[in-house]
Design a protein around this motif. Structure first.
Motif, PDB file in Angstrom:
ATOM      1  N   GLU A   6     -68.173 -23.670  22.644  1.00  0.00           N
ATOM      2  CA  GLU A   6     -66.814 -23.565  21.969  1.00  0.00           C
ATOM      3  C   GLU A   6     -65.641 -22.927  22.780  1.00  0.00           C
ATOM      4  O   GLU A   6     -65.946 -22.052  23.916  1.00  0.00           O
ATOM      5  N   VAL A   7     -64.802 -22.560  22.730  1.00  0.00           N
ATOM      6  CA  VAL A   7     -64.058 -21.938  23.276  1.00  0.00           C
ATOM      7  C   VAL A   7     -62.475 -21.134  22.843  1.00  0.00           C
ATOM      8  O   VAL A   7     -61.809 -22.239  22.164  1.00  0.00           O
ATOM      9  N   ASP A   8     -61.974 -19.846  22.561  1.00  0.00           N
ATOM     10  CA  ASP A   8     -61.217 -19.737  22.135  1.00  0.00           C
ATOM     11  C   ASP A   8     -59.877 -19.516  22.970  1.00  0.00           C
ATOM     12  O   ASP A   8     -59.990 -19.322  24.250  1.00  0.00           O
ATOM     13  N   GLY A   9     -59.117 -19.610  22.057  1.00  0.00           N
ATOM     14  CA  GLY A   9     -57.654 -19.594  22.972  1.00  0.00           C
ATOM     15  C   GLY A   9     -56.755 -18.583  21.887  1.00  0.00           C
ATOM     16  O   GLY A   9     -56.980 -18.617  20.599  1.00  0.00           O
ATOM     17  N   ASP A  10     -55.099 -18.364  22.520  1.00  0.00           N
ATOM     18  CA  ASP A  10     -54.198 -17.683  21.593  1.00  0.00           C
ATOM     19  C   ASP A  10     -53.504 -19.049  20.780  1.00  0.00           C
ATOM     20  O   ASP A  10     -52.811 -19.157  20.077  1.00  0.00           O
ATOM     21  N   TYR A  11     -53.710 -20.415  21.479  1.00  0.00           N
ATOM     22  CA  TYR A  11     -52.307 -21.483  21.629  1.00  0.00           C
ATOM     23  C   TYR A  11     -53.666 -22.202  21.715  1.00  0.00           C
ATOM     24  O   TYR A  11     -54.527 -22.958  22.603  1.00  0.00           O
ATOM     25  N   LEU A  12     -53.676 -23.944  21.123  1.00  0.00           N
ATOM     26  CA  LEU A  12     -53.755 -25.052  21.612  1.00  0.00           C
ATOM     27  C   LEU A  12     -52.300 -26.469  21.413  1.00  0.00           C
ATOM     28  O   LEU A  12     -51.482 -26.138  21.013  1.00  0.00           O
ATOM     29  N   VAL A  13     -52.433 -27.056  22.818  1.00  0.00           N
ATOM     30  CA  VAL A  13     -52.272 -28.137  22.755  1.00  0.00           C
ATOM     31  C   VAL A  13     -52.509 -29.604  22.415  1.00  0.00           C
ATOM     32  O   VAL A  13     -53.995 -29.310  23.237  1.00  0.00           O
ATOM     33  N   LEU A  14     -52.538 -30.221  21.435  1.00  0.00           N
ATOM     34  CA  LEU A  14     -53.397 -31.574  21.449  1.00  0.00           C
ATOM     35  C   LEU A  14     -52.542 -32.480  21.519  1.00  0.00           C
ATOM     36  O   LEU A  14     -52.116 -32.763  21.597  1.00  0.00           O
ATOM     37  N   ALA A  15     -52.450 -32.598  22.798  1.00  0.00           N
ATOM     38  CA  ALA A  15     -52.137 -34.189  23.964  1.00  0.00           C
ATOM     39  C   ALA A  15     -53.100 -35.078  23.759  1.00  0.00           C
ATOM     40  O   ALA A  15     -53.495 -35.931  24.711  1.00  0.00           O
ATOM     41  N   ILE A  16     -53.371 -35.994  22.860  1.00  0.00           N
ATOM     42  CA  ILE A  16     -54.480 -37.061  22.620  1.00  0.00           C
ATOM     43  C   ILE A  16     -53.765 -38.215  21.592  1.00  0.00           C
ATOM     44  O   ILE A  16     -53.096 -37.314  20.604  1.00  0.00           O
ATOM     45  N   PRO A  17     -54.215 -39.303  21.470  1.00  0.00           N
ATOM     46  CA  PRO A  17     -53.654 -40.372  20.617  1.00  0.00           C
ATOM     47  C   PRO A  17     -54.213 -39.414  19.200  1.00  0.00           C
ATOM     48  O   PRO A  17     -55.073 -39.124  18.929  1.00  0.00           O
ATOM     49  N   PHE A  18     -52.714 -39.976  17.955  1.00  0.00           N
ATOM     50  CA  PHE A  18     -53.117 -39.367  16.231  1.00  0.00           C
ATOM     51  C   PHE A  18     -55.092 -40.316  15.984  1.00  0.00           C
ATOM     52  O   PHE A  18     -55.481 -40.075  15.560  1.00  0.00           O
ATOM     53  N   PRO A  19     -55.126 -41.555  16.486  1.00  0.00           N
ATOM     54  CA  PRO A  19     -56.379 -42.025  15.653  1.00  0.00           C
ATOM     55  C   PRO A  19     -57.447 -41.541  16.026  1.00  0.00           C
ATOM     56  O   PRO A  19     -58.387 -41.400  15.270  1.00  0.00           O
ATOM     57  N   ILE A  20     -57.295 -40.310  17.294  1.00  0.00           N
ATOM     58  CA  ILE A  20     -58.973 -39.863  17.748  1.00  0.00           C
ATOM     59  C   ILE A  20     -58.507 -38.556  17.018  1.00  0.00           C
ATOM     60  O   ILE A  20     -59.465 -37.996  16.489  1.00  0.00           O
ATOM     61  N   VAL A  21     -57.122 -37.769  17.084  1.00  0.00           N
ATOM     62  CA  VAL A  21     -56.756 -36.595  16.630  1.00  0.00           C
ATOM     63  C   VAL A  21     -57.799 -36.929  14.963  1.00  0.00           C
ATOM     64  O   VAL A  21     -57.817 -36.024  14.095  1.00  0.00           O
ATOM     65  N   ASN A  22     -57.692 -37.906  13.945  1.00  0.00           N
ATOM     66  CA  ASN A  22     -57.623 -37.889  12.944  1.00  0.00           C
ATOM     67  C   ASN A  22     -59.885 -37.958  13.388  1.00  0.00           C
ATOM     68  O   ASN A  22     -59.716 -37.649  11.651  1.00  0.00           O
ATOM     69  N   GLU A  23     -60.312 -38.268  13.523  1.00  0.00           N
ATOM     70  CA  GLU A  23     -61.775 -37.973  13.638  1.00  0.00           C
ATOM     71  C   GLU A  23     -62.311 -36.995  13.734  1.00  0.00           C
ATOM     72  O   GLU A  23     -63.539 -36.443  13.620  1.00  0.00           O
ATOM     73  N   ILE A  24     -61.388 -35.671  14.052  1.00  0.00           N
ATOM     74  CA  ILE A  24     -61.752 -34.068  15.033  1.00  0.00           C
ATOM     75  C   ILE A  24     -61.323 -33.609  13.660  1.00  0.00           C
ATOM     76  O   ILE A  24     -61.099 -33.758  12.324  1.00  0.00           O
ATOM     77  N   ASP A  25     -62.426 -32.544  12.998  1.00  0.00           N
ATOM     78  CA  ASP A  25     -62.558 -31.473  12.145  1.00  0.00           C
ATOM     79  C   ASP A  25     -61.200 -30.875  12.270  1.00  0.00           C
ATOM     80  O   ASP A  25     -61.326 -29.921  12.999  1.00  0.00           O
ATOM     81  N   ILE A  26     -60.436 -31.066  11.290  1.00  0.00           N
ATOM     82  CA  ILE A  26     -59.555 -29.377  11.786  1.00  0.00           C
ATOM     83  C   ILE A  26     -60.012 -28.947  10.252  1.00  0.00           C
ATOM     84  O   ILE A  26     -59.448 -28.929   9.002  1.00  0.00           O
ATOM     85  N   VAL A  27     -59.857 -27.196  10.323  1.00  0.00           N
ATOM     86  CA  VAL A  27     -60.516 -26.731   9.352  1.00  0.00           C
ATOM     87  C   VAL A  27     -59.247 -24.795   9.887  1.00  0.00           C
ATOM     88  O   VAL A  27     -59.362 -24.607  10.478  1.00  0.00           O
ATOM     89  N   PRO A  28     -58.264 -24.905   9.128  1.00  0.00           N
ATOM     90  CA  PRO A  28     -58.010 -25.744   8.222  1.00  0.00           C
ATOM     91  C   PRO A  28     -57.390 -27.345   7.722  1.00  0.00           C
ATOM     92  O   PRO A  28     -56.805 -26.853   9.390  1.00  0.00           O
TER      93      PRO A  28
END
Ligand SMILES: Cc1cc2nc3c(=O)[nH]c(=O)nc-3n(C[C@H](O)[C@H](O)[C@H](O)COP(=O)(O)OP(=O)(O)OC[C@H]3O[C@@H](n4cnc5c(N)ncnc54)[C@H](O)[C@@H]3O)c2cc1C
Length: 489
Positions: free
Chosen positions: A284-306
């Protein structure tokens, strides 16, 4: 997407002039302003979007951690050298640097990378079973309207540029205007037909722009036409385009974690935690912000909570990637030159291999390297063959218009982008009905999560789009930090 030849009629511009014009436009892409507050920012994806975001954020004084699933940076900018003889190499993804792509040119200059212009010349055509070369005075052996006969691909002015006022400025905040909405529900092929293009003109247009014309959304296509309308000259980076992501990666040093595949994102108003798998272990890694720079079909398979807002989750699920399969043929010589054939696109056909590009004109040595560039259904059809058969299947198709190709061929190589688990295709597959819907949602931040990638830009399918989005998110995050800090005072 591939729309260069249409624009040649528009005249050439000195790329330095374009570079200056581009950086002076004030469009998304002002370089992030440094901030006093150092934050820790996690970036998922070390393609050009993630790399440029990391580079600009680090420059602004932040600490960045880039998680990259593969063992190299660059994503869809991938140069492969091993299978070829001499100094030849294949660009699996990005081949061309357009002289209007000011972000690409600016970083090329910043990293001091040499560029080279692609050669010019005339292609051989193979359409409706006829092989021909076209000269100014000879009629096209096609069923074209009178104006199409006269202007050929120069009909760009009539069918495309004439409607730019309807499209408006795709870089403006509230794009698209109501005048553009009538083009939202049609493909580019339907759009051209609606403007009077004949079936054979469409056939010709596809040889220059790829068969994705049949499925790609007219409104997104026209937006790209508007922003790149002054494109004249095309370059490559000497020795391979991967020099650009490598330069970014070198400047970021140890900030990139390779072989680190993000699988879960937890986020709230205070920060983010990303769970990733590296060497078979979950970390795990913690941060203040996240940049999601990957194609959406891959984002779609990541658990996003909430989960993100409903409309964002819907778009993430909906936006797929376009199939592209390429086959390269290494040849002992550039045999086509003996026939007076030249330029980047040396064979423009309506066969299953579509268009052949001479990618060796910017490479050293006597040998040739032809690249068959297949999109959409042709890409899927080729990929139905086992990998080790694709070279011979392509050679067989090519022999219809280059009958001696088997005598010239020394080796073949193939790549199908839809089979790449970390890309899922070549670029965002904009389909009719999506452009206006996506425009306000696709790049919108979700709390502390920001979105980059070519798919979040007007320049879909271009390095320029990836870089534009990387610079934009860096700017967004710096502004958010400044706003939060001002409201805390
Ligand atoms: C066939 C083809 C032809 C092209 N032609 C041109 C051209 O001629 N000129 C041009 O300018 N552009 C061209 N492009 C487009 C250009 O290459 C892309 O627009 C650009 O490189 C995309 O960059 P990106 O950062 O948005 O995405 P990517 O390059 O895809 O980067 C995303 C990164 O995220 C990583 N990743 C994925 N999933 C995870 C995960 N779960 N965890 C961690 N990391 C992950 C991937 O490994 C990848 O490195 C072409 C692309 C293709 C495929």
């Amino acid at each position: 997407m591939d729309k260069q030849a249409f624009r040649l009629a528009l005249g050439r511009r000195n790329f330095v002039k374009m570079l200056m014009a581009g950086t002076a436009t004030g469009v998304t892409g002002c370089i992030a302003t440094p901030t006093d507050e150092t934050k820790k920012i996690i970036i998922i994806g070390a393609g050009l979007a993630g790399l440029s975001a990391a580079y600009e954020l680090e420059k602004a004084g932040h600490r960045v951690v880039v998680l990259e699933a593969q063992e190299r940076a660059g994503g869809r900018v991938h140069t492969v050298r091993d299978p070829f003889d001499g100094d030849l190499y294949a660009e699996l993804g990005a081949v061309r640097v357009a002289d209007v792509h000011f972000h690409v040119l600016r970083y090329i200059e910043e990293f001091d990378l040499p560029i080279i212009e692609f050669g010019s010349g005339d292609p051989v055509y193979f359409l409706k079973g006829q092989r021909f070369m076209h000269t100014q005075d000879s009629p096209w052996p096609l069923e074209l309207t009178e104006a199409e006969q006269e202007k050929g691909l120069g009909m760009w002015s009539d069918y495309i540029a004439a409607y730019f006022p309807d499209i408006g400025d795709p870089l403006a905040g509230n794009w698209p205007p109501s005048s553009a909405l009538k083009y939202d529900d049609m493909t580019m092929a339907e759009y051209l037909a609606s403007k009077g293009a004949s079936d054979d003109f469409l056939r010709l247009y596809k040889t220059d722009n790829g068969t994705e014309v049949d499925s790609y959304a007219a409104l997104a296509w026209m937006a790209a036409e508007v922003v790149d309308q002054d494109w004249g000259t095309t370059y490559a980076i000497v020795g391979g385009n991967d020099a650009l992501p490598r330069a970014f990666a070198n400047s970021l040093g140890g900030a990139i974690e390779y072989g680190a595949e993000a699988v879960r994102i937890d986020h709230d108003g205070l920060g983010v935690t990303v769970t990733f798998v590296q060497n078979g272990e979950e970390r795990e890694v913690d941060g203040d912000y996240l940049v999601l720079a990957i194609p959406f079909p891959i984002v779609n398979e990541i658990d996003i909570v909430p989960p993100f807002a409903d409309d964002k989750m819907e778009v993430i699920e909906e936006l797929k990637m376009s199939p592209v399969t390429r086959v390269w043929v290494q040849t002992a010589t550039k045999f086509w030159q003996a026939e007076g054939i030249g330029g980047l696109k040396v064979a423009k056909t309506d066969t299953g291999v579509e268009t052949l590009w001479d990618v060796s004109s910017v490479q050293a040595g006597e040998r040739g390297l032809l690249m068959a560039y297949m999109q959409d259904q042709n890409a899927l059809n080729m990929a139905m063959h086992p990998e080790d058969m694709r070279g011979s299947v392509a050679l067989n198709e090519m022999s219809a218009f280059f009958p001696d190709i088997n005598n010239h061929a020394e080796a073949t190589y193939q790549y199908a982008w839809q089979e790449n688990p970390y890309a899922r295709g070549a670029w965002a597959a904009m389909r009719p009905g999506m452009t206006a819907k996506l425009a306000p949602i696709v790049a919108r931040p979700e709390g502390r999560v920001h979105f980059a990638g070519e798919h979040t830009s007007v320049w879909i399918g271009w390095m320029q789009g990836a870089l534009d989005s990387g610079i934009r998110v860096a700017d967004e995050i710096n502004q958010d930090i400044a706003t939060r800090s001002a409201s805390a005072e």
